[in-house]
Write an enzyme that holds these catalytic residues in place. Structure first.
Site, PDB file in Angstrom:
ATOM      1  N   ARG A 128       0.841  -1.198   0.000  1.00  0.00           N
ATOM      2  CA  ARG A 128       0.000   0.000   0.000  1.00  0.00           C
ATOM      3  C   ARG A 128       0.874   1.245   0.000  1.00  0.00           C
ATOM      4  O   ARG A 128       1.910   1.286   0.654  1.00  0.00           O
ATOM      5  CB  ARG A 128      -0.885   0.022   1.250  1.00  0.00           C
ATOM      6  CG  ARG A 128      -1.948  -1.045   1.293  1.00  0.00           C
ATOM      7  CD  ARG A 128      -2.970  -0.695   2.381  1.00  0.00           C
ATOM      8  NE  ARG A 128      -2.357  -0.436   3.673  1.00  0.00           N
ATOM      9  CZ  ARG A 128      -2.231  -1.328   4.644  1.00  0.00           C
ATOM     10  NH1 ARG A 128      -2.657  -2.552   4.455  1.00  0.00           N
ATOM     11  NH2 ARG A 128      -1.685  -1.000   5.804  1.00  0.00           N
TER      12      ARG A 128
ATOM     13  N   TYR B  35      -1.067  -3.232  -7.742  1.00  0.00           N
ATOM     14  CA  TYR B  35      -0.989  -4.220  -6.677  1.00  0.00           C
ATOM     15  C   TYR B  35      -1.984  -3.997  -5.543  1.00  0.00           C
ATOM     16  O   TYR B  35      -2.186  -2.868  -5.086  1.00  0.00           O
ATOM     17  CB  TYR B  35       0.425  -4.226  -6.086  1.00  0.00           C
ATOM     18  CG  TYR B  35       0.636  -5.358  -5.107  1.00  0.00           C
ATOM     19  CD1 TYR B  35       0.603  -6.671  -5.545  1.00  0.00           C
ATOM     20  CD2 TYR B  35       0.824  -5.121  -3.762  1.00  0.00           C
ATOM     21  CE1 TYR B  35       0.774  -7.721  -4.661  1.00  0.00           C
ATOM     22  CE2 TYR B  35       1.004  -6.154  -2.866  1.00  0.00           C
ATOM     23  CZ  TYR B  35       0.984  -7.461  -3.323  1.00  0.00           C
ATOM     24  OH  TYR B  35       1.146  -8.498  -2.438  1.00  0.00           O
TER      25      TYR B  35
ATOM     26  N   LYS C 297      -9.640  -1.805   0.428  1.00  0.00           N
ATOM     27  CA  LYS C 297      -9.542  -0.731   1.413  1.00  0.00           C
ATOM     28  C   LYS C 297     -10.198   0.566   0.919  1.00  0.00           C
ATOM     29  O   LYS C 297     -10.820   1.291   1.696  1.00  0.00           O
ATOM     30  CB  LYS C 297      -8.084  -0.463   1.778  1.00  0.00           C
ATOM     31  CG  LYS C 297      -7.280  -1.705   2.133  1.00  0.00           C
ATOM     32  CD  LYS C 297      -7.834  -2.476   3.300  1.00  0.00           C
ATOM     33  CE  LYS C 297      -6.858  -3.569   3.714  1.00  0.00           C
ATOM     34  NZ  LYS C 297      -7.385  -4.488   4.732  1.00  0.00           N
TER      35      LYS C 297
ATOM     36  N   HIS D 199     -12.330  -2.325   9.679  1.00  0.00           N
ATOM     37  CA  HIS D 199     -11.235  -3.228   9.327  1.00  0.00           C
ATOM     38  C   HIS D 199     -11.244  -4.388  10.312  1.00  0.00           C
ATOM     39  O   HIS D 199     -10.391  -4.491  11.195  1.00  0.00           O
ATOM     40  CB  HIS D 199      -9.927  -2.429   9.396  1.00  0.00           C
ATOM     41  CG  HIS D 199      -8.738  -3.149   8.850  1.00  0.00           C
ATOM     42  ND1 HIS D 199      -7.454  -2.873   9.257  1.00  0.00           N
ATOM     43  CD2 HIS D 199      -8.625  -4.115   7.908  1.00  0.00           C
ATOM     44  CE1 HIS D 199      -6.601  -3.636   8.603  1.00  0.00           C
ATOM     45  NE2 HIS D 199      -7.291  -4.396   7.781  1.00  0.00           N
TER      46      HIS D 199
ATOM     47  N   SER E  27      -3.038  -5.011   9.724  1.00  0.00           N
ATOM     48  CA  SER E  27      -2.630  -6.044   8.775  1.00  0.00           C
ATOM     49  C   SER E  27      -1.396  -6.783   9.292  1.00  0.00           C
ATOM     50  O   SER E  27      -0.533  -6.207   9.936  1.00  0.00           O
ATOM     51  CB  SER E  27      -2.323  -5.414   7.412  1.00  0.00           C
ATOM     52  OG  SER E  27      -3.475  -4.843   6.851  1.00  0.00           O
TER      53      SER E  27
ATOM     54  N   CYS F  28      -1.320  -9.003  11.614  1.00  0.00           N
ATOM     55  CA  CYS F  28      -1.359  -9.208  13.067  1.00  0.00           C
ATOM     56  C   CYS F  28      -2.266 -10.372  13.463  1.00  0.00           C
ATOM     57  O   CYS F  28      -2.715 -10.452  14.604  1.00  0.00           O
ATOM     58  CB  CYS F  28      -1.808  -7.933  13.784  1.00  0.00           C
ATOM     59  SG  CYS F  28      -0.551  -6.643  13.835  1.00  0.00           S
ATOM     60  N   GLY F  29      -2.564 -11.261  12.499  1.00  0.00           N
ATOM     61  CA  GLY F  29      -3.254 -12.491  12.856  1.00  0.00           C
ATOM     62  C   GLY F  29      -4.744 -12.512  12.614  1.00  0.00           C
ATOM     63  O   GLY F  29      -5.435 -13.390  13.154  1.00  0.00           O
TER      64      GLY F  29
ATOM     65  N   THR G 248      -6.432 -13.278   9.806  1.00  0.00           N
ATOM     66  CA  THR G 248      -6.803 -14.487   9.073  1.00  0.00           C
ATOM     67  C   THR G 248      -6.637 -15.718   9.940  1.00  0.00           C
ATOM     68  O   THR G 248      -7.481 -16.623   9.928  1.00  0.00           O
ATOM     69  CB  THR G 248      -5.965 -14.610   7.786  1.00  0.00           C
ATOM     70  OG1 THR G 248      -6.197 -13.456   6.967  1.00  0.00           O
ATOM     71  CG2 THR G 248      -6.361 -15.846   6.991  1.00  0.00           C
ATOM     72  N   ASN G 249      -5.562 -15.773  10.725  1.00  0.00           N
ATOM     73  CA  ASN G 249      -5.350 -16.928  11.595  1.00  0.00           C
ATOM     74  C   ASN G 249      -6.471 -17.079  12.615  1.00  0.00           C
ATOM     75  O   ASN G 249      -6.918 -18.196  12.904  1.00  0.00           O
ATOM     76  CB  ASN G 249      -4.005 -16.799  12.330  1.00  0.00           C
ATOM     77  CG  ASN G 249      -2.823 -17.077  11.423  1.00  0.00           C
ATOM     78  OD1 ASN G 249      -2.982 -17.615  10.330  1.00  0.00           O
ATOM     79  ND2 ASN G 249      -1.644 -16.695  11.860  1.00  0.00           N
TER      80      ASN G 249
ATOM     81  N   ASP H 273     -11.256  -9.812   7.071  1.00  0.00           N
ATOM     82  CA  ASP H 273     -10.641  -8.499   6.909  1.00  0.00           C
ATOM     83  C   ASP H 273     -11.586  -7.320   7.097  1.00  0.00           C
ATOM     84  O   ASP H 273     -11.194  -6.314   7.663  1.00  0.00           O
ATOM     85  CB  ASP H 273      -9.999  -8.404   5.516  1.00  0.00           C
ATOM     86  CG  ASP H 273      -9.025  -7.247   5.399  1.00  0.00           C
ATOM     87  OD1 ASP H 273      -8.265  -7.002   6.356  1.00  0.00           O
ATOM     88  OD2 ASP H 273      -9.005  -6.586   4.352  1.00  0.00           O
TER      89      ASP H 273
ATOM     90  N   ASN I 197       5.269  -8.957   2.202  1.00  0.00           N
ATOM     91  CA  ASN I 197       3.862  -8.617   1.962  1.00  0.00           C
ATOM     92  C   ASN I 197       3.288  -9.412   0.787  1.00  0.00           C
ATOM     93  O   ASN I 197       2.321  -9.004   0.169  1.00  0.00           O
ATOM     94  CB  ASN I 197       3.715  -7.119   1.690  1.00  0.00           C
ATOM     95  CG  ASN I 197       2.259  -6.663   1.727  1.00  0.00           C
ATOM     96  OD1 ASN I 197       1.483  -7.110   2.564  1.00  0.00           O
ATOM     97  ND2 ASN I 197       1.877  -5.804   0.799  1.00  0.00           N
ATOM     98  N   SER I 198       3.889 -10.555   0.471  1.00  0.00           N
ATOM     99  CA  SER I 198       3.335 -11.402  -0.591  1.00  0.00           C
ATOM    100  C   SER I 198       1.968 -11.932  -0.171  1.00  0.00           C
ATOM    101  O   SER I 198       1.682 -12.087   1.020  1.00  0.00           O
ATOM    102  CB  SER I 198       4.285 -12.539  -0.913  1.00  0.00           C
ATOM    103  OG  SER I 198       4.584 -13.304   0.247  1.00  0.00           O
ATOM    104  N   ARG I 199       1.138 -12.244  -1.156  1.00  0.00           N
ATOM    105  CA  ARG I 199      -0.272 -12.522  -0.867  1.00  0.00           C
ATOM    106  C   ARG I 199      -0.809 -13.734  -1.619  1.00  0.00           C
ATOM    107  O   ARG I 199      -0.288 -14.128  -2.654  1.00  0.00           O
ATOM    108  CB  ARG I 199      -1.117 -11.300  -1.262  1.00  0.00           C
ATOM    109  CG  ARG I 199      -0.771 -10.006  -0.541  1.00  0.00           C
ATOM    110  CD  ARG I 199      -1.379  -9.927   0.823  1.00  0.00           C
ATOM    111  NE  ARG I 199      -0.995  -8.727   1.552  1.00  0.00           N
ATOM    112  CZ  ARG I 199      -1.746  -8.166   2.494  1.00  0.00           C
ATOM    113  NH1 ARG I 199      -2.923  -8.684   2.799  1.00  0.00           N
ATOM    114  NH2 ARG I 199      -1.322  -7.104   3.130  1.00  0.00           N
TER     115      ARG I 199
ATOM    116  N   GLU J 191      -4.735 -22.044  20.575  1.00  0.00           N
ATOM    117  CA  GLU J 191      -4.899 -21.785  22.003  1.00  0.00           C
ATOM    118  C   GLU J 191      -5.664 -20.489  22.252  1.00  0.00           C
ATOM    119  O   GLU J 191      -6.147 -20.261  23.370  1.00  0.00           O
ATOM    120  CB  GLU J 191      -3.530 -21.731  22.694  1.00  0.00           C
ATOM    121  CG  GLU J 191      -2.697 -22.998  22.563  1.00  0.00           C
ATOM    122  CD  GLU J 191      -3.265 -24.195  23.328  1.00  0.00           C
ATOM    123  OE1 GLU J 191      -4.469 -24.183  23.680  1.00  0.00           O
ATOM    124  OE2 GLU J 191      -2.505 -25.148  23.557  1.00  0.00           O
ATOM    125  N   ASN J 192      -5.790 -19.656  21.254  1.00  0.00           N
ATOM    126  CA  ASN J 192      -6.566 -18.427  21.430  1.00  0.00           C
ATOM    127  C   ASN J 192      -8.038 -18.723  21.709  1.00  0.00           C
ATOM    128  O   ASN J 192      -8.775 -17.848  22.169  1.00  0.00           O
ATOM    129  CB  ASN J 192      -6.428 -17.525  20.205  1.00  0.00           C
ATOM    130  CG  ASN J 192      -5.014 -16.989  20.050  1.00  0.00           C
ATOM    131  OD1 ASN J 192      -4.237 -16.984  20.991  1.00  0.00           O
ATOM    132  ND2 ASN J 192      -4.678 -16.553  18.843  1.00  0.00           N
TER     133      ASN J 192
END
Length: 648
Positions: free
Chosen positions: A112, A261, A270, A290, A312, A314-315, A317-318, A337, A430-432, A557-558
């Site tokens: 970005r 990109y 965004k 967001h 972004s 910071c987890g 998606t996880n 997102d 920052n690959s996606r 564990e979250n």
């Protein structure tokens, strides 16, 4: 509309212009040929609604494409786009997987461009708060209407010459949902057209919906051509020196030039979902944020939905695709997102994921960190700037243990790369991956429900290696708004910033506010008057001990943290009061059965020196960046926190 820019351009058109290049100084054909060329393009527009047709015609006049294609969203069209991209060497097939592709960008076009992203309003204070004298504002960039016009005039005339203009009708959210909005992106990038088909609902159904309700957001994009006319990387045309991203909320207009990109070019992300979306949400009384959205079901079969705002990388998606380690719990993903949240007729805050795909950060994604993402992304996916393996697959940092033996790796720049020897990253940080959301094995059954899902809790969080506990609950709605406003996190590779500096990132929206942050806070505070508000929490999976290692294992564990949050939503008295908010009472966080022993005392410790410095940093940030635009309620929450911290 861009009509006003065309008046100036029309006066500049030469009296004789060839059809292929109407802006060429070496023109030797009559203007009639140019008119015939444009007329041929316009014959394709007869089925469009009047407003859409006007927008497309104006863009044709401005950008001067050779061809025009109106995207219908079909499989055949997608196959043709992918074939064209392959012919142009923009993508290459990854035969190890089903319909997966690898794109490598110009190395100057990888993230970005926040410093080149602007909001246009009549008055500067409508866009950004007035910072303290001598302080550079960090809550967005304003551009005047005059400079907005100038930026377009300097870049867009003839920017699509020799190229095809793709008209991409897209819906943010399920087509026809009362919570959804429609956009029309005009682009000269087949990569963008193919990616938008994954990330949004594209094509004929959207055009049909516009016949019922013609309002849409105008999105004009061109990869551009450098001023010297030389495209450095023919497979990835762009103009990084003159890249600019413009938004005009009053006109629901997005204009992007020079980058092909990510969020710079996929204008539904965004630009629409947050910057323009937040301005529409303010006008209409809802929230565009967001945030991920997940559904969580406890062992009793009770299900609730949670939204969470993290910067972004910071987890998000996880967490959205988490495999719970706590027995009896089930997580389902609505989105990873963006969340659009609106009150229903009963005062319940409901959310949709306006996107149709995942545009996730690849490095760090692996079977041990996010198995559900790994089950999602190896079909119908476009990978960008990851490394390539000699067996037709992909590689990035985090997949070292999953790398087959005897395969060779080519890094994102096309160079040979050796595990354990090459010092530079194999994949760009920052690959996606760009993958259809419907492929996620734990996609929530209601993820496309036009009514949205009811939100019971909102989480804020970021990367805080010191001082901030694993989880705490806000004391009230206004305190929760303050917690979101005071968010800080280590900088990540998704933006232009380097290093491990702790940055203020309020609501994980710092790069995405569509209007003055002070007014944004007032809008959030006002929501309490409109309906039933979710509880607000702050989480931090990234606290480190004195040895520099993470104190909490994170990932599955979250679910133990979410379990405590669910019990608090239900009113269980499983907390203790602290100066910063409510934390789990002794024994309230279920840690039985954890593979790793966790030092809960250190994880939930609140060092007074740290928090005294934290409140002073927050005070300084508000004073410097928000000033008189800071709502009194938020200032009051800060003062009360400061008083509690000094009594610790």
């Amino acid at each position: 509309m861009v009509t006003k820019y065309l008046v100036v351009l029309a006066k500049r058109l030469p009296t004789s212009t060839p059809c292929r290049n109407p802006f060429s100084p070496f023109a030797n054909r009559n203007l009639i040929n140019h008119v015939r060329c444009i007329s041929t393009l316009r014959e394709k527009l007869t089925d469009l609604t009047p407003k859409v047709r006007a927008f497309v015609e104006e863009s044709i006049d401005l950008c001067q494409p050779d061809k025009i294609h109106i995207c219908d969203g079909s499989e055949g069209e997608n196959n043709a786009l992918l074939k064209l991209l392959q012919q142009n060497s923009t993508i290459k097939p990854l035969p190890k997987y089903e319909n997966c592709w690898l794109a490598r960008t110009n190395p100057a076009d990888v993230a970005r461009v926040e410093s080149k992203t602007f909001i246009c309003t009549d008055r500067k204070e409508e866009t950004i708060p007035t910072p303290k004298t001598g302080v550079k504002g960090a809550l967005g960039n304003w551009i005047s209407p005059k400079d907005f016009d100038k930026a377009i005039d300097e870049r867009f005339p003839g920017s699509m010459k020799g190229r095809t203009m793709y008209v991409v009708p897209f819906s943010m959210g399920p087509v026809g949902s009362p919570l959804s909005k429609i956009g029309i992106e005009i682009t000269d990038s087949a990569y963008v057209a193919a990616s938008m088909r994954i990330m949004t609902r594209v094509g004929t159904p959207v055009l049909n919906q516009l016949k019922k309700h013609e309002e849409f957001v105008e999105c004009l994009h061109s990869v551009g051509t450098p001023a010297n006319g030389v495209v450095d990387v023919p497979s990835w045309p762009c103009d990084p020196e003159r890249t600019i991203i413009l938004h005009k909320p009053a006109d629901n207009l997005i204009v992007s030039y020079g980058s092909g990109y990510g969020g710079n070019s996929l204008l539904g992300k965004k630009c629409f979902a947050l910057r323009i979306g937040s301005t529409i949400a303010k006008r209409e009384g809802w929230l565009a944020e967001h945030m991920l959205i997940l559904g969580i079901t406890n062992p009793k079969g009770e299900k609730k939905y949670i939204a969470a705002a993290f910067p972004s990388s910071c987890g998000k998606t996880n967490l959205a695709m988490m495999t719970p380690s706590l027995p009896g719990y089930k997580i389902e993903c609505v989105g990873d997102d963006i969340a659009w949240m609106r009150f229903d007729s009963n005062g319940v805050l409901r959310a949709i994921n306006p996107e149709n795909g995942f545009f996730g950060v690849a490095p760090g994604t692996a079977h041990n960190t996010n198995p559900n993402a790994m089950k999602t992304i190896f079909k119908n996916t476009i990978f960008t700037n990851v490394a390539e393996t000699s067996d037709g697959g992909v590689f990035w940092e985090g997949l070292e243990k999953e790398l087959p033996k005897n395969v060779k790796i080519t890094d994102w720049l096309g160079r040979a790369w050796q595990l354990g020897e090459t010092k530079t990253p194999a994949a760009h940080p920052n690959s996606r991956f760009c993958s259809p959301a419907g492929q996620c094995p734990i996609i929530d059954p209601a993820w496309e429900d036009p009514k949205g899902v009811p939100i019971s809790a909102i989480l804020f969080g970021g990367r805080r290696p010191a001082g901030v506990p694993l989880v705490y609950e806000a004391l009230s709605w206004s305190h929760g708004v303050f917690v979101g406003a005071a968010m800080r996190s280590e900088a990540t590779a998704a933006a232009e910033f380097k290093g491990k500096v702790i940055m203020h990132d309020p609501f994980a929206m710092r790069p995405f506010f569509g209007y003055n942050f002070g007014d944004y806070l007032k809008h959030w505070l006002s929501m309490e008057e409109k309906g039933q508000m979710p509880k607000i929490f702050h989480v931090n999976w990234f606290r480190k001990g004195s040895d520099g290692k993470f104190l909490w294992p994170g990932f599955g564990e979250n679910s133990r943290v979410l379990d405590w949050i669910l019990r608090r939503i239900d009113g269980e008295e499983c907390f203790e009061e602290t100066a910063i908010g409510r934390i789990p009472a002794k024994g309230a966080l279920h840690v039985d059965g954890m593979k790793e022993k966790v030092d809960l005392d250190q994880l939930f410790s609140l060092p007074k020196d740290f928090w005294m410095e934290e409140v002073e940093d927050i005070q300084r940030y508000f004073d410097n960046q928000v000033g008189n635009d800071l709502p009194a309620k938020v200032a009051k929450e800060l003062n009360e926190l400061k008083a509690r911290v000094y009594k610790m």
